[in-house]
Write a protein that holds these residues in place. Sequence first.
Motif, mmCIF file in Angstrom:
data_model
loop_
_atom_site.group_PDB
_atom_site.id
_atom_site.type_symbol
_atom_site.label_atom_id
_atom_site.label_comp_id
_atom_site.label_asym_id
_atom_site.label_seq_id
_atom_site.Cartn_x
_atom_site.Cartn_y
_atom_site.Cartn_z
ATOM 1 N N PHE A 48 -38.020 -12.809 34.388
ATOM 2 C CA PHE A 48 -37.493 -12.011 33.282
ATOM 3 C C PHE A 48 -36.399 -11.074 33.765
ATOM 4 O O PHE A 48 -35.343 -10.960 33.120
ATOM 5 C CB PHE A 48 -38.616 -11.212 32.623
ATOM 6 C CG PHE A 48 -38.119 -10.232 31.589
ATOM 7 C CD1 PHE A 48 -37.786 -10.668 30.318
ATOM 8 C CD2 PHE A 48 -37.970 -8.887 31.899
ATOM 9 C CE1 PHE A 48 -37.305 -9.776 29.362
ATOM 10 C CE2 PHE A 48 -37.492 -7.989 30.959
ATOM 11 C CZ PHE A 48 -37.162 -8.435 29.680
ATOM 12 N N SER A 49 -36.618 -10.393 34.872
ATOM 13 C CA SER A 49 -35.640 -9.421 35.379
ATOM 14 C C SER A 49 -34.316 -10.091 35.717
ATOM 15 O O SER A 49 -33.249 -9.583 35.363
ATOM 16 C CB SER A 49 -36.191 -8.708 36.617
ATOM 17 O OG SER A 49 -37.331 -7.962 36.287
ATOM 18 N N TRP A 51 -33.258 -13.163 34.666
ATOM 19 C CA TRP A 51 -32.696 -13.788 33.470
ATOM 20 C C TRP A 51 -32.043 -12.747 32.560
ATOM 21 O O TRP A 51 -30.922 -12.936 32.082
ATOM 22 C CB TRP A 51 -33.802 -14.538 32.725
ATOM 23 C CG TRP A 51 -33.378 -15.035 31.371
ATOM 24 C CD1 TRP A 51 -32.599 -16.107 31.097
ATOM 25 C CD2 TRP A 51 -33.721 -14.440 30.111
ATOM 26 N NE1 TRP A 51 -32.429 -16.234 29.737
ATOM 27 C CE2 TRP A 51 -33.109 -15.212 29.112
ATOM 28 C CE3 TRP A 51 -34.483 -13.332 29.738
ATOM 29 C CZ2 TRP A 51 -33.238 -14.914 27.768
ATOM 30 C CZ3 TRP A 51 -34.607 -13.056 28.409
ATOM 31 C CH2 TRP A 51 -33.989 -13.831 27.435
ATOM 32 N N ARG A 52 -32.736 -11.637 32.347
ATOM 33 C CA ARG A 52 -32.267 -10.635 31.397
ATOM 34 C C ARG A 52 -31.139 -9.754 31.948
ATOM 35 O O ARG A 52 -30.209 -9.402 31.243
ATOM 36 C CB ARG A 52 -33.454 -9.760 30.969
ATOM 37 C CG ARG A 52 -33.131 -8.563 30.123
ATOM 38 C CD ARG A 52 -33.000 -8.946 28.678
ATOM 39 N NE ARG A 52 -32.537 -7.816 27.912
ATOM 40 C CZ ARG A 52 -33.096 -7.376 26.817
ATOM 41 N NH1 ARG A 52 -34.140 -7.992 26.337
ATOM 42 N NH2 ARG A 52 -32.603 -6.352 26.180
ATOM 43 N N TYR A 53 -31.235 -9.402 33.237
ATOM 44 C CA TYR A 53 -30.314 -8.404 33.792
ATOM 45 C C TYR A 53 -29.379 -8.943 34.872
ATOM 46 O O TYR A 53 -28.642 -8.167 35.475
ATOM 47 C CB TYR A 53 -31.118 -7.209 34.320
ATOM 48 C CG TYR A 53 -31.942 -6.561 33.246
ATOM 49 C CD1 TYR A 53 -31.344 -5.815 32.240
ATOM 50 C CD2 TYR A 53 -33.321 -6.729 33.212
ATOM 51 C CE1 TYR A 53 -32.096 -5.247 31.230
ATOM 52 C CE2 TYR A 53 -34.086 -6.156 32.213
ATOM 53 C CZ TYR A 53 -33.468 -5.424 31.228
ATOM 54 O OH TYR A 53 -34.216 -4.866 30.230
ATOM 55 N N LYS A 54 -29.417 -10.224 35.136
ATOM 56 C CA LYS A 54 -28.512 -10.909 36.072
ATOM 57 C C LYS A 54 -28.469 -10.208 37.436
ATOM 58 O O LYS A 54 -29.479 -10.108 38.097
ATOM 59 C CB LYS A 54 -27.108 -11.042 35.476
ATOM 60 C CG LYS A 54 -27.056 -11.579 34.060
ATOM 61 C CD LYS A 54 -27.570 -12.993 33.957
ATOM 62 C CE LYS A 54 -27.355 -13.531 32.559
ATOM 63 N NZ LYS A 54 -28.560 -13.800 31.837
ATOM 64 N N GLY A 57 -30.757 -7.390 37.764
ATOM 65 C CA GLY A 57 -32.122 -7.898 37.851
ATOM 66 C C GLY A 57 -32.479 -8.318 39.265
ATOM 67 O O GLY A 57 -33.613 -8.113 39.725
ATOM 68 N N PHE A 129 -38.475 0.766 32.667
ATOM 69 C CA PHE A 129 -38.449 0.171 31.338
ATOM 70 C C PHE A 129 -38.949 1.098 30.238
ATOM 71 O O PHE A 129 -39.017 0.698 29.081
ATOM 72 C CB PHE A 129 -39.267 -1.133 31.334
ATOM 73 C CG PHE A 129 -38.634 -2.222 32.146
ATOM 74 C CD1 PHE A 129 -37.463 -2.818 31.730
ATOM 75 C CD2 PHE A 129 -39.206 -2.640 33.342
ATOM 76 C CE1 PHE A 129 -36.869 -3.818 32.478
ATOM 77 C CE2 PHE A 129 -38.615 -3.639 34.091
ATOM 78 C CZ PHE A 129 -37.448 -4.226 33.662
ATOM 79 N N ARG A 132 -36.736 1.805 26.932
ATOM 80 C CA ARG A 132 -36.609 0.683 25.996
ATOM 81 C C ARG A 132 -37.952 0.297 25.384
ATOM 82 O O ARG A 132 -38.050 0.029 24.201
ATOM 83 C CB ARG A 132 -36.005 -0.508 26.730
ATOM 84 C CG ARG A 132 -36.048 -1.779 25.937
ATOM 85 C CD ARG A 132 -34.721 -2.262 25.617
ATOM 86 N NE ARG A 132 -34.818 -3.420 24.741
ATOM 87 C CZ ARG A 132 -33.834 -4.217 24.539
ATOM 88 N NH1 ARG A 132 -32.703 -3.996 25.127
ATOM 89 N NH2 ARG A 132 -33.964 -5.230 23.739
ATOM 90 N N TRP A 133 -38.966 0.208 26.230
ATOM 91 C CA TRP A 133 -40.294 -0.201 25.790
ATOM 92 C C TRP A 133 -41.307 0.841 26.249
ATOM 93 O O TRP A 133 -41.801 0.799 27.377
ATOM 94 C CB TRP A 133 -40.669 -1.568 26.374
ATOM 95 C CG TRP A 133 -39.769 -2.675 25.919
ATOM 96 C CD1 TRP A 133 -39.611 -3.133 24.658
ATOM 97 C CD2 TRP A 133 -38.903 -3.464 26.739
ATOM 98 N NE1 TRP A 133 -38.704 -4.173 24.630
ATOM 99 C CE2 TRP A 133 -38.249 -4.396 25.903
ATOM 100 C CE3 TRP A 133 -38.603 -3.485 28.105
ATOM 101 C CZ2 TRP A 133 -37.333 -5.328 26.380
ATOM 102 C CZ3 TRP A 133 -37.695 -4.403 28.583
ATOM 103 C CH2 TRP A 133 -37.069 -5.313 27.722
ATOM 104 N N ALA A 189 -32.465 -0.740 30.472
ATOM 105 C CA ALA A 189 -33.549 -1.702 30.226
ATOM 106 C C ALA A 189 -33.516 -2.186 28.799
ATOM 107 O O ALA A 189 -33.005 -1.606 27.905
ATOM 108 C CB ALA A 189 -34.897 -1.048 30.515
#
Length: 189
Positions: A48-49, A51-54, A57, A129, A132-133, A189
């Motif tokens: 996820f890290s 994929w989401r933040y390149k 990440g 995070f 954001r969450w 995030a």
Amino acid sequence: MPDFLLNFDRHLFYLINHNLSNPFFDGLMPLMRNPKFWIPLYLFIIIFSIWRYKKQGILLVIFLALAVGFADFTSAGIIKPYITRLRPCRDPLTALTDINRVACGTGYSFPSTHATDHFAIALFLGLLFYKRWKWVLPAAILWAAIICFAQVYVGVHYPLDVTGGAIYGSLIGVLFAFGFRKVVPGFKA
């Protein structure tokens, strides 16, 4: 450590290891404290890290690995050999009544390296995070606390071992999250 504190710790250990004993926990707690059980979660965090933040990440994963590596090495390689506290399953005062639900383990007991490592992960990710969450930080702390509880329940650590590990791991997680924010100031995030 003062005798009254050691006695309190032994009594609390007995309460968790014996009085909370039940078939559901007997099956669940050995899984909760087994790092292999959490491999899917660790893989999800890494994938996820990245994929989401390149590129950010990749740096996040590197900082996370450094935090866990530092927590693990200092806990198991420096603090435990210095403190030399016996595990409950090796302590002559508790070994006779300790319910061993997993193998006793090698090395010393304080601090719990499981607690140190998982609280480092929890605070590192939770702080990164949180904006954001909001749920990530309390969920991560609860996850690490369950692992700590499991360590006591299965009979390999005293409550003060996991408490000390949780505090130390939390400090490491906070420091590495702060370091990550300094190296990657634009991380959102």
